[in-house]
Design an enzyme around this catalytic site. Sequence first.
Site, PDB file in Angstrom:
ATOM      1  N   ASP A  18      -8.721  -9.217  -1.413  1.00  0.00           N
ATOM      2  CA  ASP A  18      -8.249  -7.880  -1.773  1.00  0.00           C
ATOM      3  C   ASP A  18      -7.804  -7.920  -3.231  1.00  0.00           C
ATOM      4  OD1 ASP A  18      -7.223  -5.334  -1.884  1.00  0.00           O
ATOM      5  OD2 ASP A  18      -5.562  -5.695  -0.507  1.00  0.00           O
TER       6      ASP A  18
ATOM      7  N   TYR B 248      -5.833 -13.265  -2.940  1.00  0.00           N
ATOM      8  CA  TYR B 248      -4.987 -12.154  -3.394  1.00  0.00           C
ATOM      9  C   TYR B 248      -4.194 -11.662  -2.179  1.00  0.00           C
ATOM     10  CZ  TYR B 248      -8.671 -12.161  -6.982  1.00  0.00           C
ATOM     11  OH  TYR B 248      -9.590 -12.521  -7.930  1.00  0.00           O
TER      12      TYR B 248
ATOM     13  N   GLN C  83       0.831  -1.197   0.000  1.00  0.00           N
ATOM     14  CA  GLN C  83       0.000   0.000   0.000  1.00  0.00           C
ATOM     15  C   GLN C  83       0.869   1.252   0.000  1.00  0.00           C
ATOM     16  OE1 GLN C  83      -3.245   0.300  -0.304  1.00  0.00           O
ATOM     17  NE2 GLN C  83      -3.752  -1.882  -0.229  1.00  0.00           N
TER      18      GLN C  83
ATOM     19  N   CYS D 166     -10.440  -1.509  -4.182  1.00  0.00           N
ATOM     20  CA  CYS D 166      -9.811  -0.233  -4.529  1.00  0.00           C
ATOM     21  C   CYS D 166     -10.513   0.455  -5.698  1.00  0.00           C
ATOM     22  CB  CYS D 166      -8.324  -0.426  -4.833  1.00  0.00           C
ATOM     23  SG  CYS D 166      -7.972  -1.610  -6.138  1.00  0.00           S
TER      24      CYS D 166
ATOM     25  N   GLU E 249      -1.858 -16.373  -3.446  1.00  0.00           N
ATOM     26  CA  GLU E 249      -1.287 -15.261  -4.210  1.00  0.00           C
ATOM     27  C   GLU E 249      -0.575 -15.834  -5.427  1.00  0.00           C
ATOM     28  OE1 GLU E 249       0.043 -12.185  -5.949  1.00  0.00           O
ATOM     29  OE2 GLU E 249      -1.123 -11.796  -4.121  1.00  0.00           O
TER      30      GLU E 249
END
Length: 450
Positions: free
Chosen positions: A380, A304, A268, A407, A328
Amino acid sequence: MVGMPENAALSVGDLVELDLTGIAHGGVGVARHEGRVVFVADAIPGERVRARITEARKKSFARAATVEVLDPSEDRRPHIWPEAGLERDPAERPGGAEFGHIALPRQRALKAEVLTDALRRFGGLGTDALRDLGGGVLQVESLPGDAEAEAPGLDGTTHTSAPGLGYRTRVRLHVDPETGEVGPYAARSRRVIRTASLPLAVEEIGWIAPLDEAISEAEAVDLVSPSADDPRMLVSYPGERRRAGADDPVRESVGGREFLVRAGGFWQVHREAPVTLFEAVRDAILELAGSDRFDPGAANLDLYGGAGLLAAAVAEAAGPGLRITTVESDPGATDDAAENLADLVGALTVTARVDRHLAELRAAAAPVRERLRRGTVVLDPPRSGAGGEVCAGLGEVAPANIVYVACDPVALARDTATLRELGYTPVSLRALDLFPHTHHFETLAVFLRD
Protein backbone atom coordinates in the site's frame (compact mmCIF):
# COMPACT_ATOMS: atom_id res chain seq x y z
CA MET A 1 -12.56 34.06 -26.82
CA VAL A 2 -14.50 36.89 -25.25
CA GLY A 3 -13.30 40.39 -26.08
CA MET A 4 -10.05 39.27 -27.77
CA PRO A 5 -8.94 39.10 -31.39
CA GLU A 6 -8.94 35.76 -33.17
CA ASN A 7 -5.82 33.60 -32.63
CA ALA A 8 -4.55 35.83 -29.80
CA ALA A 9 -2.28 34.15 -27.26
CA LEU A 10 -3.86 33.12 -23.96
CA SER A 11 -2.92 35.19 -20.92
CA VAL A 12 -3.82 34.94 -17.25
CA GLY A 13 -7.12 36.68 -16.65
CA ASP A 14 -8.52 36.14 -20.17
CA LEU A 15 -12.12 34.93 -20.45
CA VAL A 16 -12.77 32.15 -22.95
CA GLU A 17 -15.77 30.06 -23.93
CA LEU A 18 -14.92 26.36 -23.96
CA ASP A 19 -16.59 23.06 -24.76
CA LEU A 20 -15.60 20.35 -22.30
CA THR A 21 -14.75 17.09 -24.06
CA GLY A 22 -13.26 14.93 -21.32
CA ILE A 23 -11.84 14.53 -17.84
CA ALA A 24 -8.17 14.50 -16.81
CA HIS A 25 -6.38 12.97 -13.86
CA GLY A 26 -6.57 15.58 -11.11
CA GLY A 27 -10.28 16.28 -11.42
CA VAL A 28 -10.20 18.93 -14.14
CA GLY A 29 -12.13 18.96 -17.39
CA VAL A 30 -10.42 18.99 -20.78
CA ALA A 31 -11.15 21.48 -23.53
CA ARG A 32 -9.30 22.95 -26.50
CA HIS A 33 -8.85 26.52 -27.61
CA GLU A 34 -7.40 26.96 -31.09
CA GLY A 35 -5.63 23.60 -30.76
CA ARG A 36 -4.25 24.28 -27.30
CA VAL A 37 -5.37 22.04 -24.44
CA VAL A 38 -7.03 23.87 -21.56
CA PHE A 39 -7.60 22.11 -18.22
CA VAL A 40 -10.73 23.58 -16.68
CA ALA A 41 -11.71 23.45 -13.01
CA ASP A 42 -15.34 23.29 -11.85
CA ALA A 43 -16.68 21.99 -15.17
CA ILE A 44 -18.20 18.70 -16.38
CA PRO A 45 -17.52 16.96 -19.72
CA GLY A 46 -20.27 17.86 -22.15
CA GLU A 47 -20.76 21.39 -20.81
CA ARG A 48 -20.03 24.69 -22.47
CA VAL A 49 -18.60 27.19 -20.00
CA ARG A 50 -17.07 30.62 -19.75
CA ALA A 51 -13.76 30.26 -17.93
CA ARG A 52 -10.98 32.52 -16.73
CA ILE A 53 -7.41 31.61 -17.61
CA THR A 54 -5.42 31.06 -14.41
CA GLU A 55 -2.16 29.72 -15.85
CA ALA A 56 -0.73 30.05 -19.34
CA ARG A 57 3.01 29.61 -18.98
CA LYS A 58 3.25 26.45 -21.06
CA LYS A 59 2.82 26.49 -24.81
CA SER A 60 1.17 23.07 -24.87
CA PHE A 61 -1.60 23.72 -22.35
CA ALA A 62 -3.25 26.29 -20.11
CA ARG A 63 -5.37 26.14 -16.97
CA ALA A 64 -8.69 27.86 -16.35
CA ALA A 65 -11.49 28.05 -13.80
CA THR A 66 -15.17 28.14 -14.68
CA VAL A 67 -16.96 31.40 -13.90
CA GLU A 68 -20.23 30.75 -15.76
CA VAL A 69 -21.96 27.67 -17.16
CA LEU A 70 -23.50 28.40 -20.56
CA ASP A 71 -24.81 24.90 -21.31
CA PRO A 72 -24.99 22.85 -18.10
CA SER A 73 -24.78 19.09 -17.77
CA GLU A 74 -27.77 17.24 -16.37
CA ASP A 75 -25.34 16.00 -13.71
CA ARG A 76 -24.53 19.49 -12.39
CA ARG A 77 -25.66 20.14 -8.84
CA PRO A 78 -25.34 23.07 -6.43
CA HIS A 79 -21.88 22.74 -4.94
CA ILE A 80 -21.92 20.81 -1.64
CA TRP A 81 -19.55 23.46 -0.20
CA PRO A 82 -21.12 26.92 -0.64
CA GLU A 83 -17.74 28.66 -0.47
CA ALA A 84 -16.55 26.60 -3.47
CA GLY A 85 -19.46 27.56 -5.73
CA LEU A 86 -19.25 29.53 -8.96
CA GLU A 87 -20.61 32.60 -7.18
CA ARG A 88 -17.15 33.12 -5.71
CA ASP A 89 -14.10 34.33 -7.55
CA PRO A 90 -11.96 31.27 -8.46
CA ALA A 91 -9.12 32.52 -6.25
CA GLU A 92 -11.49 32.56 -3.26
CA ARG A 93 -12.75 28.97 -3.62
CA PRO A 94 -11.36 26.42 -1.15
CA GLY A 95 -9.78 23.30 -2.56
CA GLY A 96 -10.53 19.74 -1.50
CA ALA A 97 -13.97 19.16 -3.04
CA GLU A 98 -13.29 19.58 -6.76
CA PHE A 99 -16.15 17.22 -7.76
CA GLY A 100 -18.63 18.79 -5.33
CA HIS A 101 -20.73 20.20 -8.18
CA ILE A 102 -21.28 16.79 -9.83
CA ALA A 103 -23.89 14.14 -9.05
CA LEU A 104 -22.22 11.20 -7.30
CA PRO A 105 -22.99 8.56 -9.97
CA ARG A 106 -21.34 10.78 -12.59
CA GLN A 107 -18.38 11.40 -10.26
CA ARG A 108 -17.77 7.65 -10.09
CA ALA A 109 -18.20 7.27 -13.83
CA LEU A 110 -15.57 9.98 -14.40
CA LYS A 111 -13.18 8.28 -11.97
CA ALA A 112 -13.67 5.01 -13.86
CA GLU A 113 -12.81 6.84 -17.10
CA VAL A 114 -9.60 8.17 -15.55
CA LEU A 115 -8.64 4.68 -14.30
CA THR A 116 -9.39 3.05 -17.64
CA ASP A 117 -7.43 5.69 -19.55
CA ALA A 118 -4.45 5.42 -17.18
CA LEU A 119 -4.29 1.63 -17.42
CA ARG A 120 -4.51 1.83 -21.20
CA ARG A 121 -2.00 4.66 -21.73
CA PHE A 122 0.52 3.98 -18.97
CA GLY A 123 -0.17 0.36 -18.06
CA GLY A 124 -0.24 -0.95 -21.62
CA LEU A 125 -3.50 -2.84 -21.11
CA GLY A 126 -5.72 -3.36 -24.13
CA THR A 127 -9.50 -3.46 -24.36
CA ASP A 128 -9.76 -7.20 -23.72
CA ALA A 129 -7.51 -7.08 -20.64
CA LEU A 130 -9.43 -4.13 -19.22
CA ARG A 131 -12.73 -5.88 -19.82
CA ASP A 132 -11.49 -9.01 -18.05
CA LEU A 133 -10.18 -6.99 -15.08
CA GLY A 134 -13.42 -5.11 -14.62
CA GLY A 135 -15.77 -8.00 -15.26
CA GLY A 136 -17.04 -6.17 -18.34
CA VAL A 137 -16.70 -2.44 -17.52
CA LEU A 138 -14.51 -0.90 -14.83
CA GLN A 139 -16.67 0.66 -12.14
CA VAL A 140 -15.95 2.64 -8.98
CA GLU A 141 -17.81 1.23 -5.97
CA SER A 142 -19.43 3.47 -3.38
CA LEU A 143 -18.85 2.83 0.31
CA PRO A 144 -21.62 1.92 2.75
CA GLY A 145 -23.54 4.75 4.34
CA ASP A 146 -22.61 7.64 2.06
CA ALA A 147 -26.21 8.22 0.99
CA GLU A 148 -27.30 8.53 4.62
CA ALA A 149 -24.37 10.64 5.79
CA GLU A 150 -24.91 13.63 8.01
CA ALA A 151 -22.85 16.78 8.06
CA PRO A 152 -22.30 19.32 10.87
CA GLY A 153 -24.41 22.44 10.78
CA LEU A 154 -23.05 25.83 11.68
CA ASP A 155 -24.79 25.68 15.06
CA GLY A 156 -23.06 22.44 16.03
CA THR A 157 -26.06 20.23 15.25
CA THR A 158 -26.24 17.76 12.37
CA HIS A 159 -28.46 17.62 9.34
CA THR A 160 -29.10 15.00 6.71
CA SER A 161 -27.57 16.31 3.52
CA ALA A 162 -26.48 15.36 0.03
CA PRO A 163 -24.96 11.87 -0.38
CA GLY A 164 -21.27 11.41 0.27
CA LEU A 165 -20.90 14.05 2.99
CA GLY A 166 -19.77 13.81 6.60
CA TYR A 167 -17.22 11.04 6.01
CA ARG A 168 -13.78 12.50 6.72
CA THR A 169 -12.34 11.57 10.13
CA ARG A 170 -9.13 13.50 9.46
CA VAL A 171 -8.91 17.04 8.12
CA ARG A 172 -5.89 19.31 7.75
CA LEU A 173 -6.39 23.07 7.89
CA HIS A 174 -3.75 25.75 7.42
CA VAL A 175 -2.99 28.99 9.21
CA ASP A 176 -2.51 32.32 7.48
CA PRO A 177 0.96 33.50 8.60
CA GLU A 178 -0.15 37.13 8.77
CA THR A 179 -3.65 37.00 10.30
CA GLY A 180 -3.64 33.61 12.07
CA GLU A 181 -6.94 32.74 10.36
CA VAL A 182 -7.56 29.02 9.93
CA GLY A 183 -8.95 27.30 6.85
CA PRO A 184 -8.19 25.15 3.82
CA TYR A 185 -5.95 26.26 1.01
CA ALA A 186 -7.48 27.61 -2.17
CA ALA A 187 -7.26 25.19 -5.09
CA ARG A 188 -3.71 24.98 -6.51
CA SER A 189 -2.58 27.64 -4.03
CA ARG A 190 -1.16 28.13 -0.53
CA ARG A 191 -3.60 30.92 0.19
CA VAL A 192 -5.72 30.23 3.27
CA ILE A 193 -9.48 30.55 2.67
CA ARG A 194 -11.93 31.19 5.49
CA THR A 195 -14.96 28.90 5.45
CA ALA A 196 -18.00 28.55 7.65
CA SER A 197 -18.28 24.76 7.29
CA LEU A 198 -16.46 21.53 6.51
CA PRO A 199 -19.15 19.48 4.74
CA LEU A 200 -16.94 16.44 4.10
CA ALA A 201 -15.98 16.08 7.77
CA VAL A 202 -17.68 13.91 10.36
CA GLU A 203 -19.80 15.59 13.00
CA GLU A 204 -17.14 15.42 15.71
CA ILE A 205 -14.68 17.41 13.63
CA GLY A 206 -17.34 20.04 13.11
CA TRP A 207 -17.50 20.42 16.88
CA ILE A 208 -13.83 21.28 17.33
CA ALA A 209 -12.87 22.97 14.04
CA PRO A 210 -11.53 26.49 14.83
CA LEU A 211 -13.00 28.04 11.68
CA ASP A 212 -13.85 31.35 13.34
CA GLU A 213 -10.67 31.65 15.39
CA ALA A 214 -7.16 32.96 14.90
CA ILE A 215 -4.16 30.91 16.03
CA SER A 216 -1.05 33.06 16.11
CA GLU A 217 2.33 31.69 15.01
CA ALA A 218 0.91 28.26 14.08
CA GLU A 219 1.44 26.59 10.72
CA ALA A 220 -1.31 23.96 10.45
CA VAL A 221 -4.18 22.41 12.39
CA ASP A 222 -5.00 18.72 12.08
CA LEU A 223 -8.43 17.61 13.23
CA VAL A 224 -8.70 13.92 14.09
CA SER A 225 -11.81 11.97 15.07
CA PRO A 226 -10.88 8.35 15.91
CA SER A 227 -13.71 5.83 15.74
CA ALA A 228 -13.05 4.56 19.27
CA ASP A 229 -11.58 7.60 21.01
CA ASP A 230 -12.10 11.30 21.65
CA PRO A 231 -11.50 13.82 18.84
CA ARG A 232 -8.22 15.72 18.77
CA MET A 233 -7.04 19.10 17.52
CA LEU A 234 -3.30 18.97 16.75
CA VAL A 235 -1.55 22.30 16.18
CA SER A 236 1.76 22.39 14.30
CA TYR A 237 4.27 25.23 14.58
CA PRO A 238 7.12 26.15 12.21
CA GLY A 239 10.43 24.48 12.96
CA GLU A 240 9.03 21.57 14.96
CA ARG A 241 11.07 18.43 14.40
CA ARG A 242 8.29 16.01 15.32
CA ARG A 243 4.84 16.20 13.82
CA ALA A 244 1.99 17.03 16.14
CA GLY A 245 0.32 13.95 17.58
CA ALA A 246 3.30 11.67 16.93
CA ASP A 247 3.26 10.59 20.59
CA ASP A 248 -0.52 10.60 21.04
CA PRO A 249 -1.93 7.06 20.73
CA VAL A 250 -5.61 6.75 19.82
CA ARG A 251 -7.89 3.78 19.25
CA GLU A 252 -9.62 2.87 16.00
CA SER A 253 -12.25 0.15 15.72
CA VAL A 254 -12.40 -1.92 12.52
CA GLY A 255 -15.12 -4.54 12.33
CA GLY A 256 -14.97 -5.12 16.07
CA ARG A 257 -11.17 -5.31 16.17
CA GLU A 258 -9.31 -2.46 17.86
CA PHE A 259 -6.19 -0.84 16.42
CA LEU A 260 -3.75 1.46 18.18
CA VAL A 261 -2.52 4.29 15.94
CA ARG A 262 -0.88 7.69 16.39
CA ALA A 263 -3.21 10.67 16.22
CA GLY A 264 -0.67 12.39 13.97
CA GLY A 265 0.12 9.28 11.94
CA PHE A 266 -1.44 7.80 8.83
CA TRP A 267 -4.92 6.31 8.89
CA GLN A 268 -7.57 6.15 6.18
CA VAL A 269 -9.77 9.25 6.29
CA HIS A 270 -13.17 7.89 5.21
CA ARG A 271 -15.05 6.54 8.21
CA GLU A 272 -15.76 3.29 6.32
CA ALA A 273 -12.39 3.01 4.54
CA PRO A 274 -10.50 0.89 7.10
CA VAL A 275 -13.12 -1.85 7.20
CA THR A 276 -13.67 -1.63 3.43
CA LEU A 277 -9.97 -2.10 2.65
CA PHE A 278 -9.63 -4.74 5.38
CA GLU A 279 -12.41 -6.78 3.82
CA ALA A 280 -11.19 -6.19 0.24
CA VAL A 281 -7.68 -7.48 1.07
CA ARG A 282 -9.08 -10.35 3.13
CA ASP A 283 -11.33 -11.39 0.25
CA ALA A 284 -8.45 -11.16 -2.24
CA ILE A 285 -6.37 -13.50 -0.04
CA LEU A 286 -9.30 -15.90 0.32
CA GLU A 287 -9.65 -16.01 -3.45
CA LEU A 288 -5.94 -16.76 -3.86
CA ALA A 289 -6.23 -19.47 -1.23
CA GLY A 290 -9.23 -20.94 -3.02
CA SER A 291 -7.12 -21.40 -6.15
CA ASP A 292 -4.22 -22.88 -4.12
CA ARG A 293 -1.98 -19.88 -4.81
CA PHE A 294 -1.69 -18.64 -1.25
CA ASP A 295 0.74 -20.31 1.16
CA PRO A 296 0.25 -19.05 4.75
CA GLY A 297 3.56 -20.58 5.84
CA ALA A 298 5.60 -18.85 3.14
CA ALA A 299 7.55 -15.61 3.65
CA ASN A 300 4.58 -13.28 3.14
CA LEU A 301 5.16 -9.52 3.22
CA ASP A 302 3.08 -6.45 4.06
CA LEU A 303 4.99 -3.51 2.57
CA TYR A 304 4.30 0.10 3.61
CA GLY A 305 2.45 -1.67 6.40
CA GLY A 306 1.57 1.30 8.63
CA ALA A 307 -0.15 0.21 11.84
CA GLY A 308 -0.80 -3.31 10.57
CA LEU A 309 -4.35 -3.01 9.22
CA LEU A 310 -3.76 -5.01 6.04
CA ALA A 311 -1.52 -7.58 7.72
CA ALA A 312 -4.43 -8.21 10.09
CA ALA A 313 -6.70 -8.65 7.07
CA VAL A 314 -4.35 -11.29 5.66
CA ALA A 315 -4.36 -13.01 9.04
CA GLU A 316 -8.14 -13.17 9.15
CA ALA A 317 -8.12 -14.93 5.78
CA ALA A 318 -5.14 -17.18 6.45
CA GLY A 319 -5.71 -18.33 10.02
CA PRO A 320 -3.26 -18.96 12.87
CA GLY A 321 -0.58 -20.56 10.69
CA LEU A 322 0.22 -17.31 8.90
CA ARG A 323 3.76 -16.00 8.69
CA ILE A 324 3.99 -12.38 7.62
CA THR A 325 6.47 -9.52 7.97
CA THR A 326 5.13 -5.98 7.90
CA VAL A 327 7.62 -3.30 6.81
CA GLU A 328 7.18 0.41 7.56
CA SER A 329 9.67 3.28 7.69
CA ASP A 330 7.84 5.21 10.44
CA PRO A 331 9.05 3.87 13.83
CA GLY A 332 5.88 4.98 15.60
CA ALA A 333 3.68 3.11 13.13
CA THR A 334 5.90 0.03 13.45
CA ASP A 335 5.49 0.13 17.23
CA ASP A 336 1.73 0.35 16.77
CA ALA A 337 1.79 -2.55 14.31
CA ALA A 338 3.69 -4.68 16.82
CA GLU A 339 0.95 -3.99 19.36
CA ASN A 340 -1.87 -4.55 16.89
CA LEU A 341 -0.43 -7.83 15.62
CA ALA A 342 0.75 -9.14 19.00
CA ASP A 343 -1.77 -11.99 18.94
CA LEU A 344 -0.33 -13.33 15.65
CA VAL A 345 2.50 -15.70 16.51
CA GLY A 346 3.91 -15.61 12.99
CA ALA A 347 3.88 -11.81 12.58
CA LEU A 348 7.08 -9.77 12.55
CA THR A 349 7.27 -5.97 12.38
CA VAL A 350 10.29 -4.24 10.82
CA THR A 351 11.17 -0.55 10.72
CA ALA A 352 12.85 0.00 7.35
CA ARG A 353 12.50 1.62 3.98
CA VAL A 354 10.81 -0.81 1.63
CA ASP A 355 13.45 -0.55 -1.09
CA ARG A 356 16.25 -1.27 1.38
CA HIS A 357 14.39 -4.18 2.94
CA LEU A 358 13.86 -5.74 -0.48
CA ALA A 359 17.58 -5.30 -1.20
CA GLU A 360 18.36 -7.27 1.96
CA LEU A 361 15.92 -10.00 0.96
CA ARG A 362 17.54 -10.34 -2.45
CA ALA A 363 20.77 -11.27 -0.65
CA ALA A 364 19.10 -13.82 1.64
CA ALA A 365 20.05 -17.49 1.77
CA ALA A 366 18.50 -19.92 -0.70
CA PRO A 367 15.89 -21.39 1.70
CA VAL A 368 14.62 -17.91 2.54
CA ARG A 369 14.51 -16.99 -1.16
CA GLU A 370 12.42 -20.07 -1.84
CA ARG A 371 9.97 -19.14 0.90
CA LEU A 372 9.74 -15.65 -0.58
CA ARG A 373 8.94 -17.10 -4.01
CA ARG A 374 6.04 -19.01 -2.50
CA GLY A 375 4.82 -15.91 -0.66
CA THR A 376 2.27 -13.18 -1.24
CA VAL A 377 3.12 -9.48 -1.01
CA VAL A 378 0.55 -6.89 0.05
CA LEU A 379 1.67 -3.34 -0.61
CA ASP A 380 0.00 0.00 0.00
CA PRO A 381 2.50 2.61 -1.21
CA PRO A 382 2.17 6.40 -0.99
CA ARG A 383 0.48 8.40 -3.73
CA SER A 384 3.64 8.34 -5.87
CA GLY A 385 3.32 4.56 -6.14
CA ALA A 386 5.85 1.81 -5.52
CA GLY A 387 8.11 3.08 -8.29
CA GLY A 388 10.70 1.40 -10.48
CA GLU A 389 13.20 0.49 -7.75
CA VAL A 390 10.66 -1.20 -5.49
CA CYS A 391 9.02 -2.98 -8.42
CA ALA A 392 12.44 -4.18 -9.58
CA GLY A 393 13.09 -5.47 -6.06
CA LEU A 394 9.80 -7.34 -6.13
CA GLY A 395 10.74 -8.80 -9.49
CA GLU A 396 13.97 -10.18 -8.02
CA VAL A 397 12.33 -11.50 -4.85
CA ALA A 398 9.64 -12.93 -7.16
CA PRO A 399 6.67 -13.62 -4.84
CA ALA A 400 3.89 -15.77 -6.24
CA ASN A 401 1.26 -13.05 -5.81
CA ILE A 402 1.06 -9.29 -5.31
CA VAL A 403 -1.97 -7.54 -3.82
CA TYR A 404 -1.51 -3.84 -4.62
CA VAL A 405 -3.58 -1.14 -2.88
CA ALA A 406 -3.19 2.12 -4.84
CA CYS A 407 -4.40 5.66 -4.14
CA ASP A 408 -3.33 7.09 -7.50
CA PRO A 409 -4.47 5.56 -10.82
CA VAL A 410 -1.55 6.84 -12.89
CA ALA A 411 1.02 5.58 -10.36
CA LEU A 412 -0.75 2.21 -10.33
CA ALA A 413 -0.77 2.11 -14.13
CA ARG A 414 2.96 2.86 -14.38
CA ASP A 415 3.75 0.20 -11.78
CA THR A 416 1.45 -2.19 -13.66
CA ALA A 417 3.55 -1.74 -16.79
CA THR A 418 6.73 -2.42 -14.82
CA LEU A 419 5.31 -5.48 -13.07
CA ARG A 420 4.09 -6.89 -16.38
CA GLU A 421 7.61 -6.58 -17.77
CA LEU A 422 8.84 -8.47 -14.69
CA GLY A 423 6.50 -11.39 -15.32
CA TYR A 424 3.33 -10.47 -13.42
CA THR A 425 -0.16 -10.46 -14.87
CA PRO A 426 -3.00 -8.39 -13.37
CA VAL A 427 -5.98 -10.69 -12.86
CA SER A 428 -8.46 -8.66 -10.84
CA LEU A 429 -9.16 -5.05 -9.98
CA ARG A 430 -11.58 -3.17 -7.71
CA ALA A 431 -11.94 0.60 -7.54
CA LEU A 432 -13.38 2.08 -4.35
CA ASP A 433 -14.76 5.60 -3.86
CA LEU A 434 -13.01 6.41 -0.58
CA PHE A 435 -13.08 10.16 -1.32
CA PRO A 436 -16.54 11.31 -2.56
CA HIS A 437 -16.74 14.81 -4.01
CA THR A 438 -13.02 14.75 -4.86
CA HIS A 439 -11.17 13.20 -7.81
CA HIS A 440 -9.40 10.69 -5.55
CA PHE A 441 -10.26 7.02 -5.19
CA GLU A 442 -8.56 3.79 -4.17
CA THR A 443 -7.84 0.74 -6.33
CA LEU A 444 -7.00 -2.83 -5.33
CA ALA A 445 -5.26 -4.91 -8.01
CA VAL A 446 -4.08 -8.52 -7.79
CA PHE A 447 -1.06 -9.69 -9.82
CA LEU A 448 0.04 -13.29 -10.35
CA ARG A 449 3.55 -14.36 -11.30
CA ASP A 450 3.51 -15.97 -14.72
